[in-house]
Design a protein around this motif. Structure first.
Motif, PDB file in Angstrom:
ATOM      1  N   ARG A   1      35.761   0.271  28.237  1.00  0.00           N
ATOM      2  CA  ARG A   1      36.423  -0.997  27.925  1.00  0.00           C
ATOM      3  C   ARG A   1      36.360  -1.333  26.442  1.00  0.00           C
ATOM      4  NH1 ARG A   1      33.454  -5.989  27.678  1.00  0.00           N
ATOM      5  NH2 ARG A   1      34.931  -7.607  27.088  1.00  0.00           N
TER       6      ARG A   1
ATOM      7  N   HIS B   1      33.194 -12.625  28.946  1.00  0.00           N
ATOM      8  CA  HIS B   1      32.877 -13.163  27.618  1.00  0.00           C
ATOM      9  C   HIS B   1      31.869 -14.295  27.757  1.00  0.00           C
ATOM     10  CE1 HIS B   1      37.190 -11.871  26.236  1.00  0.00           C
ATOM     11  NE2 HIS B   1      36.469 -10.883  26.733  1.00  0.00           N
TER      12      HIS B   1
ATOM     13  N   GLU C   1      36.447 -12.075  34.205  1.00  0.00           N
ATOM     14  CA  GLU C   1      37.699 -11.376  34.548  1.00  0.00           C
ATOM     15  C   GLU C   1      37.408 -10.377  35.661  1.00  0.00           C
ATOM     16  OE1 GLU C   1      39.951 -11.509  30.219  1.00  0.00           O
ATOM     17  OE2 GLU C   1      38.767  -9.742  30.712  1.00  0.00           O
TER      18      GLU C   1
ATOM     19  N   GLU D   1      41.344 -14.186  36.000  1.00  0.00           N
ATOM     20  CA  GLU D   1      40.188 -14.696  35.248  1.00  0.00           C
ATOM     21  C   GLU D   1      39.839 -16.089  35.755  1.00  0.00           C
ATOM     22  OE1 GLU D   1      40.197 -14.567  30.865  1.00  0.00           O
ATOM     23  OE2 GLU D   1      39.758 -16.714  30.924  1.00  0.00           O
TER      24      GLU D   1
ATOM     25  N   ALA E   1      42.049  -3.792  22.729  1.00  0.00           N
ATOM     26  CA  ALA E   1      41.933  -4.276  24.112  1.00  0.00           C
ATOM     27  C   ALA E   1      41.333  -5.681  24.176  1.00  0.00           C
ATOM     28  CB  ALA E   1      41.089  -3.304  24.929  1.00  0.00           C
ATOM     29  N   TRP E   2      41.176  -6.327  23.020  1.00  0.00           N
ATOM     30  CA  TRP E   2      40.612  -7.684  22.941  1.00  0.00           C
ATOM     31  C   TRP E   2      39.199  -7.763  23.520  1.00  0.00           C
ATOM     32  CZ3 TRP E   2      45.238 -11.371  24.558  1.00  0.00           C
ATOM     33  CH2 TRP E   2      46.318 -11.122  23.722  1.00  0.00           C
ATOM     34  N   ALA E   3      38.530  -6.639  23.527  1.00  0.00           N
ATOM     35  CA  ALA E   3      37.208  -6.603  24.134  1.00  0.00           C
ATOM     36  C   ALA E   3      36.106  -6.521  23.087  1.00  0.00           C
ATOM     37  CB  ALA E   3      37.111  -5.395  25.063  1.00  0.00           C
TER      38      ALA E   3
ATOM     39  N   LYS F   1      32.407 -11.297  22.964  1.00  0.00           N
ATOM     40  CA  LYS F   1      33.370 -10.599  23.823  1.00  0.00           C
ATOM     41  C   LYS F   1      32.776  -9.324  24.422  1.00  0.00           C
ATOM     42  CE  LYS F   1      37.774 -10.948  22.459  1.00  0.00           C
ATOM     43  NZ  LYS F   1      38.318 -12.074  23.218  1.00  0.00           N
TER      44      LYS F   1
ATOM     45  N   GLU G   1      45.609 -12.761  34.522  1.00  0.00           N
ATOM     46  CA  GLU G   1      45.292 -12.095  33.238  1.00  0.00           C
ATOM     47  C   GLU G   1      46.248 -10.947  32.916  1.00  0.00           C
ATOM     48  OE1 GLU G   1      43.998 -11.516  30.468  1.00  0.00           O
ATOM     49  OE2 GLU G   1      42.484 -13.058  30.120  1.00  0.00           O
TER      50      GLU G   1
ATOM     51  N   ARG H   1      40.683 -12.328  18.103  1.00  0.00           N
ATOM     52  CA  ARG H   1      40.469 -11.724  19.425  1.00  0.00           C
ATOM     53  C   ARG H   1      40.046 -10.263  19.348  1.00  0.00           C
ATOM     54  NH1 ARG H   1      41.327 -15.425  23.921  1.00  0.00           N
ATOM     55  NH2 ARG H   1      42.167 -17.192  22.843  1.00  0.00           N
TER      56      ARG H   1
ATOM     57  N   GLY I   1      40.529  -3.589  30.415  1.00  0.00           N
ATOM     58  CA  GLY I   1      39.241  -3.811  31.056  1.00  0.00           C
ATOM     59  C   GLY I   1      39.033  -5.272  31.424  1.00  0.00           C
ATOM     60  N   SER I   2      37.937  -5.507  32.122  1.00  0.00           N
ATOM     61  CA  SER I   2      37.565  -6.879  32.493  1.00  0.00           C
ATOM     62  C   SER I   2      36.285  -7.251  31.766  1.00  0.00           C
ATOM     63  CB  SER I   2      37.314  -6.983  33.999  1.00  0.00           C
ATOM     64  OG  SER I   2      38.510  -6.811  34.716  1.00  0.00           O
ATOM     65  N   GLY I   3      36.356  -8.326  31.021  1.00  0.00           N
ATOM     66  CA  GLY I   3      35.176  -8.802  30.314  1.00  0.00           C
ATOM     67  C   GLY I   3      34.502  -9.937  31.072  1.00  0.00           C
TER      68      GLY I   3
HETATM   69  N1  GLU Z   1      40.409  -8.275  29.054  1.00  0.00           N
HETATM   70  C1  GLU Z   1      39.817  -8.450  27.746  1.00  0.00           C
HETATM   71  C2  GLU Z   1      38.387  -7.899  27.776  1.00  0.00           C
HETATM   72  O1  GLU Z   1      38.156  -6.883  28.319  1.00  0.00           O
HETATM   73  C3  GLU Z   1      39.845  -9.895  27.270  1.00  0.00           C
HETATM   74  C4  GLU Z   1      41.175 -10.562  27.206  1.00  0.00           C
HETATM   75  C5  GLU Z   1      41.018 -11.998  26.723  1.00  0.00           C
HETATM   76  O2  GLU Z   1      40.853 -12.229  25.529  1.00  0.00           O
HETATM   77  O3  GLU Z   1      40.947 -12.887  27.573  1.00  0.00           O
HETATM   78  O4  GLU Z   1      37.494  -8.456  27.240  1.00  0.00           O
END
Ligand code: GLU
Ligand code: MG
Length: 453
Positions: A303, A247, A138, A197, A308-310, A344, A190, A321, A243-245
């Motif tokens: 992040r 993963h 991301e 992403e 925040a799904w992080a 993640k 995203e 998530r 934030g930007s992960g």
């Molecule tokens: N932006 C999220 C992160 O910082 C993830 C979002 C997603 O699940 O794609 O990891």
């Protein structure tokens, strides 16, 4: 078949290349290197380019940190892996190769992240495991304005309008990746304003790390050089905006690459094979220390917040998530190939060789000790009762860079696995960074990360 040096030279001539970048990723996650001209390519592919040992003692803030063994006395060599050759489509006549950092005896000089990952690969192979992975990258597209750097190509999130606004840049990025042999699976508008992403095809871990670095360079190069905009891979470039992960999706295969060892058709609602569960348990046990390698920057900790799904806790779940380790549900008809684990808690400020090497060492420790994970989190950990959280073994991750580094230093598996010099260097480089960034305002600290990766 691996490329030979002669083949690389021939390809470079065919491609009309004049300049070849010899690149490596340093312990601070920065891609650095030197340019070599085409006339010198053949010999430099063999002997490498010289760099001073102290070059790795420069951190993200460009502080030259004093580290014993990494003084400005003594040279090492950045020696390319011929297989990593690719042209850089955003520049005329330019290509890059990725290097190992070797001593004069052509061995790891003690601080080579790429060699560290190769060691982890060999360790996994000794247990009959071949790890395959891909980073899901991301990043934000942004532009410089009189009011500072702000997100660019904003649209409603996940929308076709957002896709249209980013299309001019994103299409060029996708085709530049494909010209380098990097297969793009999905390109997504995203959740954040201007956030994008790109998911690429999985590969063996060394290739996955190499490709992630090529992807970072490509996204930045196409965006800046061809479009005059900014791309940021910082973990949390903007205060308001997710934030930007990066993963990590990974799976464990047999050495022939024929069987995904995570998959067990008999496992039923246990979801994963016994081997997969032990590997997962190892990663969870070492996670507080591992994030010093996977989410290593000061900005990374902004992040790793709930909601925040992080991932902000030690937790796992099936397609959850908010769990830091997600078991990704397999796709119908290709269950065995597609079942994978997703970490993640990883972002693009990491050195991908250190991140994947650390992940493998953590998981293998679980396998060696036959560990069993706790119950999976079936809900968002933030919404569970204390009793449910205890049952699922949920605990917080380190909240600051200093805490993360302390967890790494205390980890009985990960820290020794890094080797004496690399381990000590990471603590010194990152410790100096943490101290300086802690003394800045949050805005200044965030800005210090925005255009590095
Ligand atoms: N932006 C999220 C992160 O910082 C993830 C979002 C997603 O699940 O794609 O990891
Ligand atoms: Mg995403």
């Amino acid at each position: 078949m691996p490329m030979t040096i002669e083949q690389v030279v021939e390809r470079a001539h065919e491609d009309g290349v004049r300049i070849i970048r010899f690149l490596y990723c340093d312990p601070s996650g920065v891609i650095r290197g030197k340019n070599v001209t085409i006339g010198r390519l053949a010999s430099k592919l063999v002997e490498g380019v010289g760099i001073t040992r102290a070059q790795n003692a420069v951190n993200l803030l460009e502080q030259l940190v004093h580290i014993e063994g990494m003084e400005p006395v003594g040279e090492i060599r950045a020696v390319p892996d011929p297989d990593t050759y690719s042209v850089l489509p955003w520049l005329p006549g330019t290509a890059s190769v990725l290097c190992d950092q070797l001593d004069h005896d052509v061995r790891d000089w003690g601080c080579c992240p790429r060699s560290f990952l190769k060691g982890a690969v060999a360790d996994a192979a000794s247990l009959g495991i071949r790890v395959m992975a891909a980073f899901e990258a991301e990043f934000y597209l942004a532009e410089a304005t009189p009011d500072g750097i702000v997100p660019w190509a904003n649209g409603p999130v996940y929308s076709s309008a957002g896709m249209d606004r980013a299309a001019s840049v994103m299409y060029d990025i996708v085709s530049a990746l494909e010209r380098q042999g990097i297969e793009v699976e999905q390109a997504i508008n995203e959740y954040g304003p201007g956030q994008q992403e790109i998911a690429i095809r999985y590969a063996d871990v060394l290739t996955a790390a190499d490709r992630h670095l090529k992807l970072r360079d490509t996204v930045r190069g196409v965006t800046e050089v061809q479009h005059g905009k900014i791309a940021s891979f910082a973990a949390k470039p903007f205060a308001h905006g997710v934030g930007s992960g990066a993963h990590v999706h990974f799976s464990l295969w047999d050495l022939a690459g024929e069987r995904n060892l995570l998959h067990d058709p008999e496992a039923g609602d246990r979801i994963l094979s016994t081997l997969g569960r032990s590997f997962l348990a190892g990663v969870l046990e070492h996670l507080p220390a591992l994030i010093a390698l996977t989410c290593p920057s000061h900005n990374s900790y902004e992040r790793l917040q709930p909601g925040a799904w992080a991932g902000s806790t030690v937790s796992w779940g099936m397609d959850n998530r908010e769990a830091t380790m997600r078991v990704a549900s397999p796709f119908r008809g290709r269950e065995e190939e597609s079942i994978n684990l997703e970490l993640k808690a990883c972002d693009s400020s990491c050195n991908p060789y250190l991140a994947l090497g650390g992940l493998i060492h953590a998981g293998l420790d679980g396998v060696r000790r036959g560990r069993v994970p706790p119950e999976p989190a079936r809900r968002d950990p933030a919404r569970m009762t204390d009793e449910e959280r205890a049952r699922c073994g949920i605990r917080p991750l380190p909240a600051t860079m200093q805490e993360g580094l302390a967890a790494l230093a205390a980890d009985p598996v990960l820290f020794p696995a890094l080797g004496e010099l690399l381990g000590r260097a990471i603590l010194a480089l990152r410790g100096a960074e943490a101290e300086a960034l802690d003394a800045m305002s949050p805005d200044e600290a965030r800005l210090a990360h925005l255009r590095i990766f």
